[in-house]
Design a protein around this motif. Sequence first.
Motif, PDB file in Angstrom:
ATOM      1  N   ILE A   1       0.823  -1.215   0.000  1.00  0.00           N
ATOM      2  CA  ILE A   1       0.000   0.000   0.000  1.00  0.00           C
ATOM      3  C   ILE A   1       0.849   1.254   0.000  1.00  0.00           C
ATOM      4  O   ILE A   1       0.684   2.131  -0.820  1.00  0.00           O
ATOM      5  CB  ILE A   1      -0.956  -0.005   1.218  1.00  0.00           C
ATOM      6  N   SER A   2       1.797   1.355   0.928  1.00  0.00           N
ATOM      7  CA  SER A   2       2.543   2.611   1.047  1.00  0.00           C
ATOM      8  C   SER A   2       3.526   2.800  -0.104  1.00  0.00           C
ATOM      9  O   SER A   2       3.727   3.904  -0.571  1.00  0.00           O
ATOM     10  CB  SER A   2       3.292   2.646   2.386  1.00  0.00           C
ATOM     11  N   ARG A   3       4.153   1.704  -0.561  1.00  0.00           N
ATOM     12  CA  ARG A   3       5.165   1.842  -1.612  1.00  0.00           C
ATOM     13  C   ARG A   3       4.525   2.144  -2.970  1.00  0.00           C
ATOM     14  O   ARG A   3       5.060   2.883  -3.758  1.00  0.00           O
ATOM     15  CB  ARG A   3       5.986   0.556  -1.696  1.00  0.00           C
ATOM     16  N   ALA A   4       3.378   1.529  -3.228  1.00  0.00           N
ATOM     17  CA  ALA A   4       2.722   1.745  -4.517  1.00  0.00           C
ATOM     18  C   ALA A   4       2.003   3.089  -4.568  1.00  0.00           C
ATOM     19  O   ALA A   4       1.551   3.515  -5.610  1.00  0.00           O
ATOM     20  CB  ALA A   4       1.716   0.624  -4.789  1.00  0.00           C
ATOM     21  N   SER A   5       1.881   3.771  -3.430  1.00  0.00           N
ATOM     22  CA  SER A   5       1.263   5.094  -3.306  1.00  0.00           C
ATOM     23  C   SER A   5      -0.175   5.160  -3.799  1.00  0.00           C
ATOM     24  O   SER A   5      -0.561   6.079  -4.485  1.00  0.00           O
ATOM     25  CB  SER A   5       2.096   6.135  -4.057  1.00  0.00           C
TER      26      SER A   5
ATOM     27  N   GLY B   1     -13.263  -5.978  14.229  1.00  0.00           N
ATOM     28  CA  GLY B   1     -11.908  -6.477  14.354  1.00  0.00           C
ATOM     29  C   GLY B   1     -11.035  -6.198  13.152  1.00  0.00           C
ATOM     30  O   GLY B   1      -9.853  -6.467  13.174  1.00  0.00           O
ATOM     31  N   GLU B   2     -11.608  -5.672  12.058  1.00  0.00           N
ATOM     32  CA  GLU B   2     -10.822  -5.387  10.871  1.00  0.00           C
ATOM     33  C   GLU B   2      -9.814  -4.275  11.137  1.00  0.00           C
ATOM     34  O   GLU B   2      -8.769  -4.224  10.527  1.00  0.00           O
ATOM     35  CB  GLU B   2     -11.743  -4.981   9.720  1.00  0.00           C
ATOM     36  N   LEU B   3     -10.148  -3.352  12.035  1.00  0.00           N
ATOM     37  CA  LEU B   3      -9.248  -2.265  12.374  1.00  0.00           C
ATOM     38  C   LEU B   3      -8.461  -2.617  13.625  1.00  0.00           C
ATOM     39  O   LEU B   3      -8.985  -3.234  14.540  1.00  0.00           O
ATOM     40  CB  LEU B   3     -10.037  -0.979  12.640  1.00  0.00           C
ATOM     41  N   PRO B   4      -7.178  -2.207  13.692  1.00  0.00           N
ATOM     42  CA  PRO B   4      -6.421  -2.388  14.930  1.00  0.00           C
ATOM     43  C   PRO B   4      -7.150  -1.709  16.083  1.00  0.00           C
ATOM     44  O   PRO B   4      -7.866  -0.720  15.890  1.00  0.00           O
ATOM     45  CB  PRO B   4      -5.086  -1.693  14.628  1.00  0.00           C
ATOM     46  N   ALA B   5      -6.962  -2.219  17.288  1.00  0.00           N
ATOM     47  CA  ALA B   5      -7.694  -1.717  18.454  1.00  0.00           C
ATOM     48  C   ALA B   5      -7.560  -0.215  18.621  1.00  0.00           C
ATOM     49  O   ALA B   5      -8.514   0.478  18.959  1.00  0.00           O
ATOM     50  CB  ALA B   5      -7.215  -2.440  19.712  1.00  0.00           C
ATOM     51  N   ARG B   6      -6.361   0.322  18.376  1.00  0.00           N
ATOM     52  CA  ARG B   6      -6.143   1.750  18.607  1.00  0.00           C
ATOM     53  C   ARG B   6      -6.697   2.636  17.496  1.00  0.00           C
ATOM     54  O   ARG B   6      -6.639   3.854  17.596  1.00  0.00           O
ATOM     55  CB  ARG B   6      -4.658   2.031  18.815  1.00  0.00           C
ATOM     56  N   LEU B   7      -7.220   2.023  16.435  1.00  0.00           N
ATOM     57  CA  LEU B   7      -7.884   2.798  15.395  1.00  0.00           C
ATOM     58  C   LEU B   7      -9.398   2.745  15.542  1.00  0.00           C
ATOM     59  O   LEU B   7     -10.122   3.399  14.792  1.00  0.00           O
ATOM     60  CB  LEU B   7      -7.484   2.292  14.005  1.00  0.00           C
ATOM     61  N   GLN B   8      -9.895   1.968  16.495  1.00  0.00           N
ATOM     62  CA  GLN B   8     -11.320   1.900  16.730  1.00  0.00           C
ATOM     63  C   GLN B   8     -11.825   3.225  17.293  1.00  0.00           C
ATOM     64  O   GLN B   8     -11.160   3.863  18.099  1.00  0.00           O
ATOM     65  CB  GLN B   8     -11.639   0.779  17.730  1.00  0.00           C
ATOM     66  N   PRO B   9     -13.014   3.678  16.885  1.00  0.00           N
ATOM     67  CA  PRO B   9     -13.563   4.928  17.427  1.00  0.00           C
ATOM     68  C   PRO B   9     -13.863   4.803  18.911  1.00  0.00           C
ATOM     69  O   PRO B   9     -14.162   3.714  19.404  1.00  0.00           O
ATOM     70  CB  PRO B   9     -14.844   5.132  16.602  1.00  0.00           C
ATOM     71  N   ASN B  10     -13.790   5.912  19.626  1.00  0.00           N
ATOM     72  CA  ASN B  10     -14.053   5.908  21.060  1.00  0.00           C
ATOM     73  C   ASN B  10     -15.431   5.360  21.396  1.00  0.00           C
ATOM     74  O   ASN B  10     -15.623   4.763  22.464  1.00  0.00           O
ATOM     75  CB  ASN B  10     -13.923   7.324  21.633  1.00  0.00           C
TER      76      ASN B  10
ATOM     77  N   ALA C   1      -2.829  12.871  12.259  1.00  0.00           N
ATOM     78  CA  ALA C   1      -2.055  11.663  12.537  1.00  0.00           C
ATOM     79  C   ALA C   1      -0.676  12.007  13.065  1.00  0.00           C
ATOM     80  O   ALA C   1      -0.136  11.314  13.927  1.00  0.00           O
ATOM     81  CB  ALA C   1      -1.941  10.809  11.269  1.00  0.00           C
ATOM     82  N   ASP C   2      -0.108  13.111  12.575  1.00  0.00           N
ATOM     83  CA  ASP C   2       1.209  13.531  13.046  1.00  0.00           C
ATOM     84  C   ASP C   2       1.165  13.894  14.527  1.00  0.00           C
ATOM     85  O   ASP C   2       2.167  13.825  15.220  1.00  0.00           O
ATOM     86  CB  ASP C   2       1.698  14.727  12.222  1.00  0.00           C
ATOM     87  N   ARG C   3      -0.023  14.274  15.026  1.00  0.00           N
ATOM     88  CA  ARG C   3      -0.199  14.596  16.452  1.00  0.00           C
ATOM     89  C   ARG C   3      -0.783  13.431  17.236  1.00  0.00           C
ATOM     90  O   ARG C   3      -1.088  13.561  18.426  1.00  0.00           O
ATOM     91  CB  ARG C   3      -1.115  15.811  16.607  1.00  0.00           C
ATOM     92  N   GLY C   4      -0.975  12.299  16.565  1.00  0.00           N
ATOM     93  CA  GLY C   4      -1.542  11.141  17.240  1.00  0.00           C
ATOM     94  C   GLY C   4      -3.046  11.198  17.383  1.00  0.00           C
ATOM     95  O   GLY C   4      -3.626  10.494  18.214  1.00  0.00           O
ATOM     96  N   LEU C   5      -3.734  12.017  16.545  1.00  0.00           N
ATOM     97  CA  LEU C   5      -5.183  12.162  16.612  1.00  0.00           C
ATOM     98  C   LEU C   5      -5.840  11.449  15.434  1.00  0.00           C
ATOM     99  O   LEU C   5      -5.358  11.511  14.313  1.00  0.00           O
ATOM    100  CB  LEU C   5      -5.576  13.640  16.581  1.00  0.00           C
TER     101      LEU C   5
ATOM    102  N   GLN D   1       0.549   7.693   4.092  1.00  0.00           N
ATOM    103  CA  GLN D   1       1.908   7.432   4.555  1.00  0.00           C
ATOM    104  C   GLN D   1       1.897   6.371   5.662  1.00  0.00           C
ATOM    105  O   GLN D   1       1.267   6.555   6.701  1.00  0.00           O
ATOM    106  CB  GLN D   1       2.558   8.709   5.086  1.00  0.00           C
ATOM    107  N   GLN D   2       2.612   5.274   5.425  1.00  0.00           N
ATOM    108  CA  GLN D   2       2.609   4.176   6.382  1.00  0.00           C
ATOM    109  C   GLN D   2       3.149   4.598   7.739  1.00  0.00           C
ATOM    110  O   GLN D   2       2.672   4.151   8.786  1.00  0.00           O
ATOM    111  CB  GLN D   2       3.442   2.997   5.844  1.00  0.00           C
ATOM    112  N   GLU D   3       4.134   5.513   7.730  1.00  0.00           N
ATOM    113  CA  GLU D   3       4.706   5.939   9.008  1.00  0.00           C
ATOM    114  C   GLU D   3       3.691   6.681   9.863  1.00  0.00           C
ATOM    115  O   GLU D   3       3.720   6.589  11.108  1.00  0.00           O
ATOM    116  CB  GLU D   3       5.953   6.807   8.793  1.00  0.00           C
ATOM    117  N   LEU D   4       2.767   7.406   9.234  1.00  0.00           N
ATOM    118  CA  LEU D   4       1.737   8.103   9.994  1.00  0.00           C
ATOM    119  C   LEU D   4       0.674   7.129  10.500  1.00  0.00           C
ATOM    120  O   LEU D   4       0.164   7.274  11.615  1.00  0.00           O
ATOM    121  CB  LEU D   4       1.088   9.194   9.135  1.00  0.00           C
ATOM    122  N   GLN D   5       0.353   6.127   9.701  1.00  0.00           N
ATOM    123  CA  GLN D   5      -0.566   5.093  10.176  1.00  0.00           C
ATOM    124  C   GLN D   5       0.038   4.359  11.372  1.00  0.00           C
ATOM    125  O   GLN D   5      -0.638   4.095  12.360  1.00  0.00           O
ATOM    126  CB  GLN D   5      -0.874   4.109   9.055  1.00  0.00           C
ATOM    127  N   ASP D   6       1.327   4.062  11.274  1.00  0.00           N
ATOM    128  CA  ASP D   6       2.005   3.385  12.380  1.00  0.00           C
ATOM    129  C   ASP D   6       2.008   4.257  13.634  1.00  0.00           C
ATOM    130  O   ASP D   6       1.911   3.756  14.759  1.00  0.00           O
ATOM    131  CB  ASP D   6       3.447   3.038  11.996  1.00  0.00           C
TER     132      ASP D   6
END
Length: 250
Positions: free
Chosen positions: A49-53, A65-74, A167-171, A230-235
């Motif tokens: 995904i990130s390399r092919a842009s 469960g498709e989304l990682p736990a920390r991406l789940q909405p509050n 995402a750069d601020r963790g939001l 950007q994969q780094e921002l998703q991470d």
Amino acid sequence: MAGGLYRTARLRGFAMATAKPVAPVPLPRAAAYPRILPLRLPRRQRAGISRASPPPATCSGDAGGELPARLQPNARRPLWHGGGFSLGVDLGAARTGLAVGRGITQPRPLTVLKLRGQKLELMLLDVAQQQEAGELIIGLPVSADGRETPQSNKVRSVVGRLAVQAADRGLRVYLQDEHGTSVDALHYMISRGVKKSARDDKSDAYAAVMILDRYFSSSGQGAQIVLPRQQELQDKLIAKPRLLETKQSE
């Protein structure tokens, strides 16, 4: 944002607050801004995904469960497991209403911003951090039959840029169907005795309350997360520091 009434009888009273102005801090230019990907990709496509842009994803909160736990909405998280405050945003061409809520408490209006472009985007992020919100819930205009409109495209464009900086601020940033919330806000203000002369100034903030109320009432079902490509921002979002989660759960 017109048409269709959303039930407001469950709403309780709340006080109007004003967000403290914060001087915007310039951010570095993002290399690219998000577009949209399908919710599910074949396994063979995910690794590149990130390399092919390709465009980044807008994923539904229904994915569970498709989304990682920390991406789940509050709205889908118990308060003792990171479910913190959420900033509701009624995005307009000239005025943007803000509200804040936490699920167990009734959302309350904050303020109405008369900003546009980068100044608005930076202020939204600043207010979210002031309110200790880990996510922004932004209303998406749709028609009565659920179809997107030209206004939907304009909102997605703003939200795509915002998601990169957030995402750069963790939001995290989510889109929530806002159909009918302006009408709901008007009826609610009338029911609460808000004077007619004050309704125009407060309507956008009350519409943001309705967006949050719908989001929490449905437990985040249908809310779509907007991810930067950007994969780094998703991470960075997935690896959000525990300190922030602990602060939100207090």
